[in-house]
Scaffold this active site. Structure first.
Site, PDB file in Angstrom:
ATOM      1  N   HIS A 289      -9.659  26.877   3.905  1.00 15.64           N
ATOM      2  CA  HIS A 289      -9.523  28.257   3.178  1.00 15.64           C
ATOM      3  C   HIS A 289      -9.353  28.843   2.157  1.00 15.64           C
ATOM      4  O   HIS A 289      -9.355  29.434   1.591  1.00 15.64           O
ATOM      5  CB  HIS A 289      -7.539  27.828   3.614  1.00 15.64           C
ATOM      6  CG  HIS A 289      -7.485  27.233   4.962  1.00 15.64           C
ATOM      7  ND1 HIS A 289      -5.758  26.917   5.423  1.00 15.64           N
ATOM      8  CD2 HIS A 289      -8.050  27.735   6.278  1.00 15.64           C
ATOM      9  CE1 HIS A 289      -5.940  26.608   6.826  1.00 15.64           C
ATOM     10  NE2 HIS A 289      -7.288  27.681   7.142  1.00 15.64           N
TER      11      HIS A 289
ATOM     12  N   ASP B 111       1.115 -14.259  11.858  1.00 13.61           N
ATOM     13  CA  ASP B 111       0.094 -14.850  11.086  1.00 13.61           C
ATOM     14  C   ASP B 111      -0.467 -13.885  10.370  1.00 13.61           C
ATOM     15  O   ASP B 111      -1.151 -13.446  11.576  1.00 13.61           O
ATOM     16  CB  ASP B 111      -0.357 -15.806  12.141  1.00 13.61           C
ATOM     17  CG  ASP B 111      -1.541 -16.740  11.189  1.00 13.61           C
ATOM     18  OD1 ASP B 111      -2.071 -16.417  10.424  1.00 13.61           O
ATOM     19  OD2 ASP B 111      -1.848 -17.579  12.217  1.00 13.61           O
TER      20      ASP B 111
ATOM     21  N   LYS C  35      -9.146 -15.814  14.691  1.00 12.83           N
ATOM     22  CA  LYS C  35      -9.457 -14.993  13.006  1.00 12.83           C
ATOM     23  C   LYS C  35     -10.519 -15.056  12.531  1.00 12.83           C
ATOM     24  O   LYS C  35     -11.161 -15.464  11.401  1.00 12.83           O
ATOM     25  CB  LYS C  35      -8.530 -16.270  12.090  1.00 12.83           C
ATOM     26  CG  LYS C  35      -7.400 -16.537  12.602  1.00 12.83           C
ATOM     27  CD  LYS C  35      -6.902 -17.643  11.479  1.00 12.83           C
ATOM     28  CE  LYS C  35      -5.698 -18.067  12.392  1.00 12.83           C
ATOM     29  NZ  LYS C  35      -4.324 -18.793  11.781  1.00 12.83           N
TER      30      LYS C  35
ATOM     31  N   GLU D 174       0.971  -1.432  -0.064  1.00  8.91           N
ATOM     32  CA  GLU D 174      -0.211   0.238  -0.252  1.00  8.91           C
ATOM     33  C   GLU D 174       1.286   1.075  -0.146  1.00  8.91           C
ATOM     34  O   GLU D 174       1.745   1.468   0.908  1.00  8.91           O
ATOM     35  CB  GLU D 174      -1.560   0.053   1.364  1.00  8.91           C
ATOM     36  CG  GLU D 174      -1.543   1.271   1.277  1.00  8.91           C
ATOM     37  CD  GLU D 174      -2.899   1.325   1.634  1.00  8.91           C
ATOM     38  OE1 GLU D 174      -3.603   0.036   2.334  1.00  8.91           O
ATOM     39  OE2 GLU D 174      -3.634   2.310   1.848  1.00  8.91           O
TER      40      GLU D 174
END
Lengths: 402, 402, 402, 402
Positions: free
Chosen positions: B397, B302, B227, B98
């Protein structure tokens, strides 16, 4: 500069660790960082330096690069599958460090082949992004919500102008006090699509801010919901909602799993349905995340999106003609273009499945990948349920033998 | 046999793909699989074959090996941290695809350093396993539950006899109709401990089956819960519950994030608290899973346990003396021994943090790793919240400038 | 003053609506309010004025009283029950406006009688209160948590000094950033116990504030969690965790429900387990809240605590010897003393069950009430599942007839 | 027959308890049941017999009637409100046994009046029913889902043919393995609408069964989700999604609540947002269910639907100009016609609010009732948060005084 010179300048305080690529090529910068970190921490980073791609090629994916992590990659298959996009026999690479996972999934795949294959279908497809806006009060929230519902075309126009491929499918406002969340859902074809969805949504937000009194607070307001466990995804889906199922004759169940359809169905009900219910779960499965994570790493998906992938429900039913089992993943976010899919080992992984790059029609490759992963994860469910149930049977038999 | 010979025999139907290691060394078997798969699918798997460890060394972690997946690895830090186990300045490797993630976390780390560092503490530590038993009816369920509560010592004796390191900390029965779930919690020291907990629990289950009428249905009954996204973990914790926080002076906030403490706090409330509430979430954070996933891949954890890692809550509060922000991860499952920690690139990753192998006292290394990951993830939270808030300010702004 | 005089003074602005009891007896004050409200709104409040208790007797339960709401009350039973506290045949009053509810539950009770009765057990019992404290940072949070775990006796001493009956059973700290929540669990015997728990916890909080740097922010920090849907209650319980079950022979199933055990089990799995899983539910039942609400209103319980009562799981299993079905309610908060149990119609309701006032031993009456309500709610589950399944069968038969 | 004769025949086994209405008028049957139950249990049921309506009039609402439960009713108000349907000043009756509740809500109403009133809006409106169908496999599930999405008009035609008032607004299929759930959402105008939605959905199911291979398993598949805590309702709404808010100047906050806006906002964040997050909640409020339950009982709503009513989020924000607070209830199910609204005391309760019967336009009365209840519940939130915060301040002041 070479790595030694870069390192010298960092030590002298003239450069910072993240600035090295401005002064050397990416591989040299990466080497210099390893040198510096080894000096500072004593860690031997040689293994990290043995990567197979050019560091420059990884630049869209990483900063402050020091090398690569390597994970062993295995393969399962053939997966025999009658899908909406995938068809026939396919292999799936799995990168994992969990011993027995590949073997377990593979056992499930073998049982599926012996059962004449699985079915799989992508049921829905929408990558979502949900900004949050501030409004004056609930009266204004109602107005802004109404405006959004009535101006979907204008929002689609703005959103789709930012993308060649994406299509805006759904826009839905949600109000909490003076917060208006707007959940945008896109068909992003063969891309996982998070970036596409974000950019398109930003354009749509400009329209909302221009046309209504709402003020954008954050481009993501967590109703998306990206990389967090959230019911909105397990209920409504994100990325692909995909399901796979199989009917396995009793003799095949017994041959491959050393137990019965009834025992597997009982284990599934008590563990995956009742146990998960008691646990307050959003995931009603045995270990779907294992297969999903391993497939994601091997095919260039986003590892953090395993979180949403685990929103999955396994069912198992003992019938006259065998064991019916299904796995439905509510929010499987996959792509075959963009992101990590271009890295050499992950591109090879996609080639192994036969889905690298854009599909024909667009989206077909990502659909097929979703179907294959879901089917493999179902194989993993069957295999683990079989193991749990047969251990029990084994000890039951041992008891009887006493 | 060499790879070609192995491949020939597979083609001839004399060997199956998963049997090659019986007839050749692991690297040769791996090569043969690549050859066969390339023939069958056309995929070029050369990149996958360029791995840096001996295939035989990966055997505990993989089956049907075809090579390795490589993910770019970057580094963040130094992380300045006053922890219960970690102390001083530390680096953390992150393996990810990423783009901008490493840079974002690193920006947060820099702001933390400018703020004189973060705090972190491991609050609880228990790896859990929860088998499900079948009983006759709710009367028997009540009896079995009572027996379990009254015989914790006997269960601990059986469980701890299976392990050199693990200690049984908690045993708690839960009943649903004719199901009795028993949640065992272990201190597994520097190991993530899932296997240790499973083996120890199996021994305890034998005692329960011998002493009560309960019959084991599945060694995992999903109250563990491994999990899967589940409230039992976000409420009660699993692995380490770990928290980090920092107080960042206003000028540092503005210097690093180009926005104000107030804007960050507002974004956090509207997005991470209210947005997650509306989403039906178990995770009230911006993107903690990103940092956790990347750190897991770089240090041999994991990947599928990123699911539980995402059970995290971010708070942010604008105060007179700056921005107070915290991240509390309910269930971070990490180890510095076992599992994927022995692979060369991951071992190097742990060395970089300074926590490879068993700690002194036992558990200290895994505690330290949990604190470092939590602090880095907090840095990532701050950085993303800052980016969201400053984009808004920027457009505000721009509007004013019109 | 009489009602007219009171009304005159309110109209003149000399008195406020809530001050009338200071100047007249409670019934007169109540009458005056009706007069004033009728003038102001035109509503005819005569029916509201026909209440059967002295207004003064209701004073602990209400302010600004204008009369009473009346709800029709029916009865179900006998409920044949082998419980831990309840035994033999019992009636249960139900106050409801939902047509067919009483008849439906009653049908289930009849089937249970034909099946030789149900079992029920209270599994755990703890009324909880969880204050939230502010601390400086996570380091202090860890210290305060440790202090709490090590000083349970001191906290119990302070807490139990405030009550004649309550016993502190559990104390557990939870940390989120600079928040420390401490969940106290009490055995409050035959009282529902929310007030007792609150008062006792306040005393314990004084100790925590005196001995640690923690500062109390709110005496309830929502980890209690009172009258909100929350997984902490569905997982850990609040008030009583109670379960009931029954095994109904096939001929009884068919006789009473006009369907089969298999059809009921299928409906339960698809609706109550899989459907609730997909809905992101904390309640996996058909309509337990209906029976619970009606029983609560008829026996003087807190109607808002129906929320927690709905944290319930129904299971149904077709076996060789019949239909096994169970209902487990995680958090049923009931009392037979205090609160609304003293009102005449509710006291009569408790007398009908045979559990008014304190039990012998203390807590036995509330235990028995919990078991009776759970069993009746299971009867309601069976009856509705039977109706759903038989409608389906009916139409299936109709189809076959075509 | 008179009551004595009826009782004699029941004792003789010639009649069963639920058959009495066939042989006598409803009041006599009711009296006979009380006699019989008093004989059998010793309970004095006189108070239960003093009901204000004709038993025959309650027949649509009850079976096996023995009388009525009476709950004290108080009143709060005036509630000053700028709503989408409600306007101006309104009273709201509350029937409860929780002492201090009415006074607490009333204090909040007074503060709102001093702040020039609250805003409220109904944001969405849809009563849902979601049957579950069985299909052959996931391929068929995909086909049926597609058919449903493409044939909304046909489904609407069938559904709307069953009702004079209801309109089908949404139809959405959800798939889990071989289950297809279809969630129908109706505008049921001034009726709460559960029955209307069920009947209409049954007709639509006939169409689905006729036109597709799907087979109906249960007319309710729990994605509705009625009377169960479920994220699908807290996310997507059921009945009315309604929000109320108010901005209270600082002096008013201090005058009414003896604390500051800052302290209330802090208590809200730590308790209602962070505490609820940690609790795994679907309700992020202090005690909204209290006000909702009491209003439901006083106005003839379904008490079991308090479950969904508790899916509510409270926000509080200290601003320059005062305390901004809001309450958003995701799933408030109310009606002003049908159900318990015709009972005399509840009809009077609706008259007090000014919303009895059908509204103009249709739906306006139920909208107004939802807005009034939401605003009163917000008043209750403010009052409790104020009490929690001021207790803290009080002790803080006491400390300072030392």
């Amino acid at each position: 500069m070479n790595a030694e010179e870069l390192a010298t300048r960092v030590r002298a305080g003239e450069l910072r660790l993240h600035e090295l690529e401005r002064h050397a090529d990416a591989d040299v910068a990466t080497e210099a960082r390893r040198q510096l970190l080894t000096e500072e921490t004593g860690a031997n980073l040689d293994a990290v330096g043995e990567y197979t791609f050019a560091a420059a090629d990884a630049e869209p994916n990483i900063e402050n690069m020091i090398g690569a992590a390597q994970l062993p990659m295995g393969v399962v298959g053939p997966i025999e599958l009658d899908g909406g996009a995938a068809e026939g026999e396919t292999y799936l690479p799995l990168a994992t460090t969990e011993g027995a996972l590949v073997a377990s999934v593979n056992r499930g795949c073998a049982a599926m082949r012996a059962a004449d294959g699985a079915n799989a279908r992508v049921l829905t497809n929408a990558m979502t992004r949900a900004p949050v806006f501030r409004v004056r009060d609930v009266a204004e929230a109602a107005e802004v919500s109404a405006w959004v519902r009535e101006n979907v075309d204008a929002l689609a126009g703005a959103a789709e102008a930012t993308t060649n491929h994406g299509e805006l499918r759904d826009v839905k406002p949600y109000v909490v006090g003076d917060n208006v969340f707007v959940r945008f859902g896109y068909d992003t074809k063969d891309a996982m699509g998070m970036n596409m969805a974000t950019i398109a949504t930003e354009a749509a937000c400009d329209v909302i801010e221009a046309e209504t009194p709402a003020e954008l607070v954050a481009l993501s307001g967590n109703l998306c919901s990206d990389k967090k466990p959230a019911a909105i995804n397990s209920v409504e889906g994100r990325g692909r909602t995909v399901a796979a199922d199989v009917l396995i004759p009793h003799d095949v169940v017994e041959g491959y799993f050393k137990t019965t359809a009834e025992a597997i169905a009982e284990a599934n009900t008590r563990k995956n349905l009742v146990g998960s219910a008691k646990a307050g779960a959003l995931g009603f499965n045995a270990h779907a995340a294992n297969t999903i994570a391993a497939a994601f790493l091997a095919t260039g998906q986003d590892a953090a999106q395993v979180v949403e992938g685990s929103n999955a429900i396994t069912t198992a039913d003992a019938r006259d003609d065998g064991l019916y089992a299904s796995l439905t993943i509510a929010s499987l976010e996959v792509g075959t273009v963009g992101g990590g899919t271009k890295l050499p080992t992950q591109a090879a992984g996609l080639d192994l499945v036969g889905v690298r790059g854009g599909g024909d029609p667009a989206g077909a490759n990502a659909d097929a990948l979703a179907e294959v992963i879901c089917t493999a994860a179902l194989a993993g469910e069957l295999s683990l349920l079989g193991a749990l149930a047969s251990n029990h049977l084994a000890s039951a038999h041992a008891e009887l033998g006493r």
